[in-house]
Design a protein around this motif. Structure first.
Motif, PDB file in Angstrom:
ATOM      1  N   GLN A  81       0.834  -1.196   0.000  1.00 45.48           N
ATOM      2  CA  GLN A  81       0.000   0.000   0.000  1.00 45.48           C
ATOM      3  C   GLN A  81       0.869   1.246   0.000  1.00 45.48           C
ATOM      4  OE1 GLN A  81      -2.583   0.332   3.383  1.00 45.48           O
ATOM      5  NE2 GLN A  81      -3.761   2.043   2.553  1.00 45.48           N
ATOM      6  N   HIS A  82       0.442   2.272  -0.729  1.00 46.48           N
ATOM      7  CA  HIS A  82       1.166   3.538  -0.730  1.00 46.48           C
ATOM      8  C   HIS A  82       1.071   4.176   0.650  1.00 46.48           C
ATOM      9  CE1 HIS A  82       1.140   4.251  -5.365  1.00 46.48           C
ATOM     10  NE2 HIS A  82       1.391   2.989  -5.050  1.00 46.48           N
ATOM     11  N   PHE A  83       2.191   4.709   1.109  1.00 44.67           N
ATOM     12  CA  PHE A  83       2.247   5.287   2.456  1.00 44.67           C
ATOM     13  C   PHE A  83       1.382   6.525   2.540  1.00 44.67           C
ATOM     14  CE2 PHE A  83       4.210   8.240   5.511  1.00 44.67           C
ATOM     15  CZ  PHE A  83       4.049   7.488   6.673  1.00 44.67           C
ATOM     16  N   GLU A  84       0.632   6.617   3.643  1.00 41.69           N
ATOM     17  CA  GLU A  84      -0.237   7.766   3.890  1.00 41.69           C
ATOM     18  C   GLU A  84      -0.220   8.077   5.380  1.00 41.69           C
ATOM     19  OE1 GLU A  84      -4.993   8.646   4.003  1.00 41.69           O
ATOM     20  OE2 GLU A  84      -4.228   7.419   2.379  1.00 41.69           O
ATOM     21  N   PRO A  85       0.402   9.177   5.822  1.00 35.26           N
ATOM     22  CA  PRO A  85       0.415   9.510   7.248  1.00 35.26           C
ATOM     23  C   PRO A  85      -0.993   9.730   7.785  1.00 35.26           C
ATOM     24  CG  PRO A  85       2.026  10.809   6.026  1.00 35.26           C
ATOM     25  CD  PRO A  85       1.174  10.118   5.014  1.00 35.26           C
ATOM     26  N   LEU A  86      -1.196   9.356   9.031  1.00 28.48           N
ATOM     27  CA  LEU A  86      -2.527   9.474   9.622  1.00 28.48           C
ATOM     28  C   LEU A  86      -2.979  10.920   9.731  1.00 28.48           C
ATOM     29  CD1 LEU A  86      -2.438   6.808  12.473  1.00 28.48           C
ATOM     30  CD2 LEU A  86      -3.614   6.695  10.282  1.00 28.48           C
ATOM     31  N   GLU A  87      -2.061  11.843   9.955  1.00 28.43           N
ATOM     32  CA  GLU A  87      -2.474  13.230  10.149  1.00 28.43           C
ATOM     33  C   GLU A  87      -2.697  13.961   8.838  1.00 28.43           C
ATOM     34  OE1 GLU A  87       2.019  12.970  10.179  1.00 28.43           O
ATOM     35  OE2 GLU A  87       0.315  11.941  11.115  1.00 28.43           O
TER      36      GLU A  87
END
Length: 327
Positions: free
Chosen positions: A126-132
Motif C-alpha cells: 500500500q502507498h504510504f499515507e500519514p494518519l495526520e
C-alpha cells in the motif's frame, strides 16, 4: 577672357537618372551550372540482399544507433518491461518501474490473470499515507518476488462516502495491468453493523469480477467469537475455501497470518500474511501483505485469495484519520 572659370559640360536629364539608379547585381539569365560537370565512370548496380528480396522497405533507415532511451521489448518477450507504453524514462530522474514480462495466453483463463498462473507468491504494497494527512483513496502496488510490478490497484469511492462511512465505506477496487487495462474489479457494498452481529445481513461481503462485469466469486465474513472467519465462494455462491485469522488481528509487533484451507479445515491451500513493518505500520497506512498459494492452484481461486486480502485490509488494518471540526 582670363577672368572666366571653365565649368563642366552640362549633363542631360537621362544621364543624371542613370547615375542615381542602383545597379541590379542579378544576371539577366541563370548561369549554366552543368557546363563544368565532368561525367564519371558508369557504376554497376548492387543487387539487394536475400533478406530483402524487394529492396529496403519504406522507412528503413538501416541499423539503429544506440540512443539515450532504451527500446522496449516486444510483447511476450523474455525481458521485463521497463516503463509504461508511451512513457519513456526521463534522464536524471528515478529509475523506471520494472514490469513483469507479459505471459502467453492461457486456455480457460480470464484475460489478465495469466500473470497469476506463473506465480505462487505475490506482495501487496500500500502507498504510504500519514494518519495526520488528508485521507486519500487507497492505492496499492502488486509485485512478485523479483520486485517486478504485476498490477496496480486503485480505490474508486466518493469523497462523501469515504468521509461518512470511513472504514466501513462501500468501494470499488480497480486492478490494472501495465497497459492501464482494467483486468479485475472488486465491489464491496455497504453493510450496517449497528444491529445484531450474528445477523447475515450485517456481515461483510465482497464480489470479485474478472473481466469487469463477470463475477468469478465472493468473499463472505462469518460471525465468530474469537477470530476472523471467512468463506471463499465461486460465482454460484458455493463454498470452495475457508479462511481463518488469528485471535488478535492487529498484530502489534508481529505478523498477522490468515490461513486458507479446504472446506475440511485441515488441508492447507495458502496464506495471507500482513507483515509487521515497525514504525511504518504504527504511524500510518503502509500495509504490506504477502500472499502465498500453490503454483498449480486454479487461477480463479488465486484471484479470490488475492481479492480477500483487500477485504481484510479494510476491515482490520485500515486506519481512519482524525475527525475534523466543521467550520
Amino acid at each position: 577672357m582670363s577672368g572666366v572659370v571653365p565649368t563642366a559640360p552640362e549633363q542631360t536629364a537621362n544621364e543624371m537618372e542613370n547615375q542615381t539608379r542602383p545597379t541590379d547585381p542579378r544576371p539577366e539569365a541563370p548561369p549554366d551550372y552543368n557546363s563544368h560537370v565532368v561525367p564519371g565512370p558508369p557504376v554497376t548496380a548492387v543487387p539487394p540482399p536475400a533478406s530483402h528480396p524487394g529492396g529496403s522497405p519504406v522507412g528503413d533507415c538501416g541499423p539503429q544507433q544506440p540512443g539515450p532511451f532504451p527500446s522496449g521489448p516486444p510483447l511476450g518477450g523474455t525481458h521485463p518491461i521497463q516503463c509504461q507504453p508511451g512513457k519513456l524514462p526521463v534522464p536524471d530522474q528515478s529509475a523506471p518501474i520494472t514490469w513483469m514480462p507479459v505471459p502467453a495466453p492461457v486456455p480457460n483463463c480470464p484475460p489478465g490473470l495469466e500473470y497469476l498462473t506463473q506465480l505462487d507468491n505475490i506482495h501487496v504494497l500500500q502507498h504510504f499515507e500519514p494518519l495526520e494527512s488528508v485521507d486519500t483513496h487507497n492505492k496499492y502496488d502488486i509485485k512478485n518476488n523479483l520486485d517486478q510490478m504485476v498490477y496496480t490497484v486503485t480505490e474508486d469511492a466518493g469523497d462523501f462516502t469515504k468521509n461518512a462511512y470511513r472504514t466501513l465505506r462501500p468501494f470499488v477496487l480497480r486492478v490494472t495491468d501495465f497497459r492501464g487495462r482494467e483486468v479485475m474489479t472488486m465491489h464491496r457494498p455497504f453493510r450496517c453493523t449497528c444491529c445484531c452481529l450474528c445477523c447475515p445481513s450485517t456481515r461483510q461481503e465482497m464480489q470479485v469480477q474478472c473481466p469487469p462485469g463477470v463475477p468469478i466469486g465472493f468473499v463472505r465474513d462469518h460471525w465468530n467469537l474469537c477470530r476472523a472467519v471467512y468463506s471463499i465462494q465461486n460465482e454460484r455462491k458455493e463454498n470452495v475455501l475457508r479462511m481463518r485469522g488469528p485471535c488478535s488481528t492487529y498484530g502489534c509487533g508481529a505478523d498477522s497470518v490468515f490461513e486458507v484451507t479446504a472446506l475440511d479445515g485441515v488441508s492447507s491451500v495458502g496464506r495471507v500474511i500482513r507483515k509487521w513493518n515497525g514504525v511504518m505500520s504504527a504511524m500510518g497506512d503502509a500495509d504490506h501483505f504477502d500472499i502465498r498459494f500453490p503454483l498449480d492452484l486454479d487461477v480463479k481461486m488465486k484471484a479470490m485469495i488475492f481479492g480477500a486480502c483487500f477485504l481484510l485490509d479494510f476491515m482490520y488494518f485500515e486506519r481512519a484519520p482524525p475527525q475534523r471540526a466543521s467550520s
